[in-house]
Design a protein around this motif. Structure first.
Motif, PDB file in Angstrom:
ATOM      1  N   ALA A 154       1.146  -1.733  -0.147  1.00 18.21           N
ATOM      2  CA  ALA A 154      -0.096   0.126  -0.221  1.00 18.21           C
ATOM      3  C   ALA A 154       0.832   1.155  -0.161  1.00 18.21           C
ATOM      4  O   ALA A 154       0.879   2.135  -1.144  1.00 18.21           O
ATOM      5  CB  ALA A 154      -0.845  -0.126   0.643  1.00 18.21           C
ATOM      6  N   LEU A 155       1.370   1.253   0.968  1.00 17.85           N
ATOM      7  CA  LEU A 155       2.891   2.043   0.765  1.00 17.85           C
ATOM      8  C   LEU A 155       3.426   2.536  -0.465  1.00 17.85           C
ATOM      9  O   LEU A 155       3.557   3.781  -1.195  1.00 17.85           O
ATOM     10  CB  LEU A 155       4.130   1.933   1.835  1.00 17.85           C
ATOM     11  CG  LEU A 155       4.008   2.318   3.433  1.00 17.85           C
ATOM     12  CD1 LEU A 155       5.073   2.137   4.496  1.00 17.85           C
ATOM     13  CD2 LEU A 155       3.550   4.898   3.401  1.00 17.85           C
ATOM     14  N   GLN A 156       3.728   1.688  -1.020  1.00 18.78           N
ATOM     15  CA  GLN A 156       4.681   1.641  -2.211  1.00 18.78           C
ATOM     16  C   GLN A 156       3.275   2.551  -3.438  1.00 18.78           C
ATOM     17  O   GLN A 156       3.716   3.058  -4.492  1.00 18.78           O
ATOM     18  CB  GLN A 156       5.306   0.482  -2.724  1.00 18.78           C
ATOM     19  CG  GLN A 156       6.621  -0.319  -2.222  1.00 18.78           C
ATOM     20  CD  GLN A 156       6.185  -1.496  -2.396  1.00 18.78           C
ATOM     21  OE1 GLN A 156       5.890  -1.500  -3.659  1.00 18.78           O
ATOM     22  NE2 GLN A 156       7.276  -1.538  -2.253  1.00 18.78           N
ATOM     23  N   ALA A 157       2.425   2.300  -3.044  1.00 16.44           N
ATOM     24  CA  ALA A 157       0.996   1.872  -4.432  1.00 16.44           C
ATOM     25  C   ALA A 157       0.600   4.014  -4.542  1.00 16.44           C
ATOM     26  O   ALA A 157       0.590   4.683  -5.425  1.00 16.44           O
ATOM     27  CB  ALA A 157       0.038   0.934  -3.786  1.00 16.44           C
ATOM     28  N   VAL A 158       0.327   4.603  -2.651  1.00 20.67           N
ATOM     29  CA  VAL A 158       0.404   5.371  -2.535  1.00 20.67           C
ATOM     30  C   VAL A 158       1.358   6.206  -3.038  1.00 20.67           C
ATOM     31  O   VAL A 158       0.568   7.404  -3.467  1.00 20.67           O
ATOM     32  CB  VAL A 158      -0.213   5.773  -0.910  1.00 20.67           C
ATOM     33  CG1 VAL A 158      -0.533   6.709  -0.689  1.00 20.67           C
ATOM     34  CG2 VAL A 158      -1.695   4.175  -1.116  1.00 20.67           C
ATOM     35  N   ASN A 159       2.787   6.306  -2.599  1.00 18.85           N
ATOM     36  CA  ASN A 159       3.903   6.840  -2.859  1.00 18.85           C
ATOM     37  C   ASN A 159       3.800   6.971  -4.632  1.00 18.85           C
ATOM     38  O   ASN A 159       4.282   8.423  -4.867  1.00 18.85           O
ATOM     39  CB  ASN A 159       4.514   6.909  -2.046  1.00 18.85           C
ATOM     40  CG  ASN A 159       5.011   7.048  -0.657  1.00 18.85           C
ATOM     41  OD1 ASN A 159       4.142   7.926  -0.343  1.00 18.85           O
ATOM     42  ND2 ASN A 159       5.314   6.545   0.401  1.00 18.85           N
ATOM     43  N   ALA A 160       3.625   5.604  -5.190  1.00 18.95           N
ATOM     44  CA  ALA A 160       3.596   6.262  -7.073  1.00 18.95           C
ATOM     45  C   ALA A 160       2.445   7.071  -7.027  1.00 18.95           C
ATOM     46  O   ALA A 160       2.654   7.462  -7.908  1.00 18.95           O
ATOM     47  CB  ALA A 160       4.033   4.426  -6.963  1.00 18.95           C
ATOM     48  N   THR A 161       1.665   6.833  -7.267  1.00 16.38           N
ATOM     49  CA  THR A 161       0.071   7.470  -6.994  1.00 16.38           C
ATOM     50  C   THR A 161       0.753   9.341  -7.054  1.00 16.38           C
ATOM     51  O   THR A 161       0.112  10.078  -8.089  1.00 16.38           O
ATOM     52  CB  THR A 161      -0.302   7.683  -6.186  1.00 16.38           C
ATOM     53  OG1 THR A 161      -1.276   5.911  -6.651  1.00 16.38           O
ATOM     54  CG2 THR A 161      -2.469   8.581  -6.449  1.00 16.38           C
ATOM     55  N   HIS A 162       1.786   9.731  -5.900  1.00 16.68           N
ATOM     56  CA  HIS A 162       2.099  11.292  -5.816  1.00 16.68           C
ATOM     57  C   HIS A 162       3.630  11.112  -5.980  1.00 16.68           C
ATOM     58  O   HIS A 162       4.077  11.552  -4.962  1.00 16.68           O
ATOM     59  CB  HIS A 162       1.774  11.900  -4.537  1.00 16.68           C
ATOM     60  CG  HIS A 162       0.074  11.477  -4.526  1.00 16.68           C
ATOM     61  ND1 HIS A 162      -0.852  12.542  -5.511  1.00 16.68           N
ATOM     62  CD2 HIS A 162      -0.544  10.432  -4.276  1.00 16.68           C
ATOM     63  CE1 HIS A 162      -2.078  12.303  -5.175  1.00 16.68           C
ATOM     64  NE2 HIS A 162      -1.650  11.244  -4.244  1.00 16.68           N
ATOM     65  N   PRO A 163       4.235  10.865  -7.334  1.00 16.82           N
ATOM     66  CA  PRO A 163       6.133  10.991  -7.146  1.00 16.82           C
ATOM     67  C   PRO A 163       6.291  12.481  -7.178  1.00 16.82           C
ATOM     68  O   PRO A 163       7.522  12.595  -6.546  1.00 16.82           O
ATOM     69  CB  PRO A 163       6.435  10.627  -8.833  1.00 16.82           C
ATOM     70  CG  PRO A 163       4.702  10.755  -9.777  1.00 16.82           C
ATOM     71  CD  PRO A 163       3.703  10.638  -8.516  1.00 16.82           C
ATOM     72  N   GLY A 164       5.739  13.320  -7.320  1.00 17.61           N
ATOM     73  CA  GLY A 164       5.860  14.563  -6.581  1.00 17.61           C
ATOM     74  C   GLY A 164       6.582  14.561  -5.408  1.00 17.61           C
ATOM     75  O   GLY A 164       6.862  15.899  -4.784  1.00 17.61           O
ATOM     76  N   SER A 165       6.040  13.593  -4.587  1.00 16.00           N
ATOM     77  CA  SER A 165       5.485  13.661  -2.809  1.00 16.00           C
ATOM     78  C   SER A 165       7.017  14.490  -2.336  1.00 16.00           C
ATOM     79  O   SER A 165       7.165  13.347  -1.479  1.00 16.00           O
ATOM     80  CB  SER A 165       4.710  13.761  -2.246  1.00 16.00           C
ATOM     81  OG  SER A 165       3.540  13.919  -3.212  1.00 16.00           O
ATOM     82  N   GLN A 166       7.645  14.898  -2.639  1.00  9.83           N
ATOM     83  CA  GLN A 166       8.781  14.664  -1.285  1.00  9.83           C
ATOM     84  C   GLN A 166       9.168  15.689   0.052  1.00  9.83           C
ATOM     85  O   GLN A 166       7.942  16.344   0.159  1.00  9.83           O
ATOM     86  CB  GLN A 166      10.482  15.681  -2.383  1.00  9.83           C
ATOM     87  CG  GLN A 166      10.430  14.844  -3.638  1.00  9.83           C
ATOM     88  CD  GLN A 166      10.516  13.174  -3.820  1.00  9.83           C
ATOM     89  OE1 GLN A 166      11.109  12.809  -2.486  1.00  9.83           O
ATOM     90  NE2 GLN A 166      10.407  12.061  -4.595  1.00  9.83           N
TER      91      GLN A 166
END
Length: 520
Positions: free
Chosen positions: A119-131
């Motif tokens: 789930a972490l990988q999927a949600v983070n991948a949805t917003h790659p610009g979120s640093q």
């Protein structure tokens, strides 16, 4: 760094939260409590994603709590500071976020944790610009580095009108809406909408992008605009500055009273929430950071409900979603004057009427079956409480799901009519311009398909023959095919509409009558 695990020490945390809730020192590990029991891991993780990358997560389902580890203390601080201004919600319930005493989130390997990592990988991948968010944002409340406060909205599959009032009600769920401008570009309805806070814009985009206003139509496509701010000169049906109610309407009229009445029933919208990564359905929303109020705005538009391929509406306080029924009960009619044809023409202003039945024993009551539930709501919201043939019409949803036609050979009383194949339906053609010309009842009517030989005097006499008082008339095209006529009252306009819509004026011209957008 602490080597204790959050799972082992959670009871101590829980006791602490029940006590004085003294704040912990800043940490990139956050403690989230009062999570709805049906919330998913992805939904909770999505709370942190706009502020930076989420690096670890632990869900304590039985305790309705979770621990969220951000990539940096700055990102965690941005989220905590934002939540001090705006309470995050999951499934319409407030959740509370504060620093954990843990400096690092260490979790044991387990099948559940493997699912969480996915789930972490999927949600983070949805917003790659979120640093990681710079600390200036957390401390000073500055703009988020990768977004602005202005959204560009495109509405596709526009089967029903979308007004500024509708957009305001939808988007104000996520924060204070300052300005809206609507326009047509490349044959598409588009809008620019400015929030007071860029984070409100982010959450609105995340929750609404790709979803429908009405079921199966009016799809929202939302991006961030390159504009830093909007400049609005006029408050009218195309643009609105909610901070400047004194602006003129642009046509010499006085400033609008904020807000304008909606052009159609607004209680019947369904807004499924942000769909998230495949397999997850974050249904998160934030309450406005500041209570910027606009008086008398009607009830919220719809259910911000989690959805997969099929929406599953969730009832929110004060929110009404679209009932499935398309049959209306119309009562307090003048039984001496009303006919099935009259109801067909009148209700046909707001949808395609399929069947009409006037009650045999109570001829002041009738059933009107619309093409779908949305059209039934539109008609009800516009016509309920209007005066027709000297009586105040009442329209409500019927308990009946369909109007039954009488057996063949027993249609003699003429009180039940089937109009399902009528050529007079205004909205049968997808994308018809008629969807853009749905207006509230008024004393001014729009006339079209007028034969070129007809005179102003002849048109005035025609409407006067229905018992109407003609106050003004003017053609609105050089070829005189269209005109506006202002009558003595809305009730007179109803009578004229029923009597004259589709009237044969000769030269193969049948008059088309509808309510006008403006008075003369």
């Amino acid at each position: 760094m602490s080597n204790s695990t959050p799972a082992a020490d959670n009871e101590n945390d829980k006791k602490k939260f029940k006590g004085d809730r003294s704040p912990c020192s800043p940490s990139r590990v956050l403690h989230i409590r009062q999570i709805p029991s049906d919330a998913t891991e992805a939904e909770v993780i999505s709370l942190g994603v706009p502020f930076g990358k989420v690096t670890n997560f632990l869900m304590l389902k039985g305790k309705c709590q979770a621990f969220l580890e951000m990539a940096s203390e700055e990102a965690a601080a941005a989220l905590v500071n934002y939540c001090s201004l705006a309470t995050p919600h999951l499934h319409s319930q407030p959740v509370y976020i504060q620093y954990s005493k843990h400096r690092e989130l260490k979790v044991e390997s387990s099948p559940n944790q493997a699912r969480v990592q996915a789930a972490l990988q999927a949600v983070n991948a949805t917003h790659p610009g979120s640093q990681a968010v710079p600390s200036a944002y957390a401390v000073e409340g500055g703009h988020h580095p990768y977004q602005g406060s202005v959204l560009r909205i495109i509405v596709e599959n526009l089967h029903y009108p979308v007004t500024i009032e509708a957009l305001y009600q939808i988007f104000s769920k996520f924060g204070s809406v300052l300005r809206i401008i609507t326009f047509i570009r490349n044959n598409q309805f588009q809008a620019l909408l400015q929030y007071a806070d860029p984070m409100n814009a982010y959450y609105a985009k995340m929750s609404l992008d790709g979803h429908d206003i009405y079921t199966m139509c009016c799809t929202l496509h939302i991006d961030f605009s390159k504009l830093a701010s909007l400049k609005v000169k006029y408050n009218n049906e195309k643009s609105r500055d909610f901070t400047r109610p004194d602006l003129p309407s642009g046509d010499g009229q006085q400033p609008l009273e904020p807000p304008m009445a909606p052009a159609y029933g607004t209680q019947n919208f369904i807004i499924p929430s942000y769909a998230g990564a495949p397999g997850f359905a974050p249904a998160m929303s934030f309450a406005p950071a500041a209570s910027y109020s606009v008086p008398a705005v009607p009830a919220p538009l719809g259910s911000l409900a989690p959805t997969s391929s099929v929406p599953a509406p969730v009832t929110l306080p004060g929110v009404t979603s679209v009932p499935a029924n398309s049959v209306l009960l119309v009562s307090n009619l003048n039984s001496e004057a009303i006919t099935p044809h009259g109801l067909f023409i009148l209700f046909g202003m707001y949808g395609d009427v399929h069947r009409v039945k006037i009650m045999f024993k109570k001829k002041g009551n009738a059933l009107v079956q619309m093409a779908d539930a949305t059209q039934a709501q539109l008609a009800m919201s516009h016509l309920n409480g209007q005066k027709l043939y000297g009586r105040v019409l009442r329209a409500t949803l019927s308990k009946h799901q369909i109007i039954q036609l009488p057996p063949e050979g027993q249609e003699g009383n003429g009180l039940t009519k089937d109009y399902s194949n009528s050529p007079l339906h205004r909205f049968k053609k997808p994308g018809s311009k008629n969807f853009q010309n749905i207006f509230p009842p008024s004393a001014t009517l729009h006339l079209s398909n007028i034969p070129p030989s007809i005179t102003v005097e002849a048109m005035k006499n025609l409407f006067a023959s229905t018992g109407s008082t003609v106050k003004a008339f003017r053609f609105i095209q050089k070829d005189c095919k269209m005109a506006l006529i202002q009558l003595g009252s809305v009730e007179e306009a109803f009578h004229a509409l029923i009597a004259l819509h589709n009237r044969d004026l000769g030269e193969k011209h049948h008059l088309r009558v509808s309510f006008a957008k403006y008075a003369i």
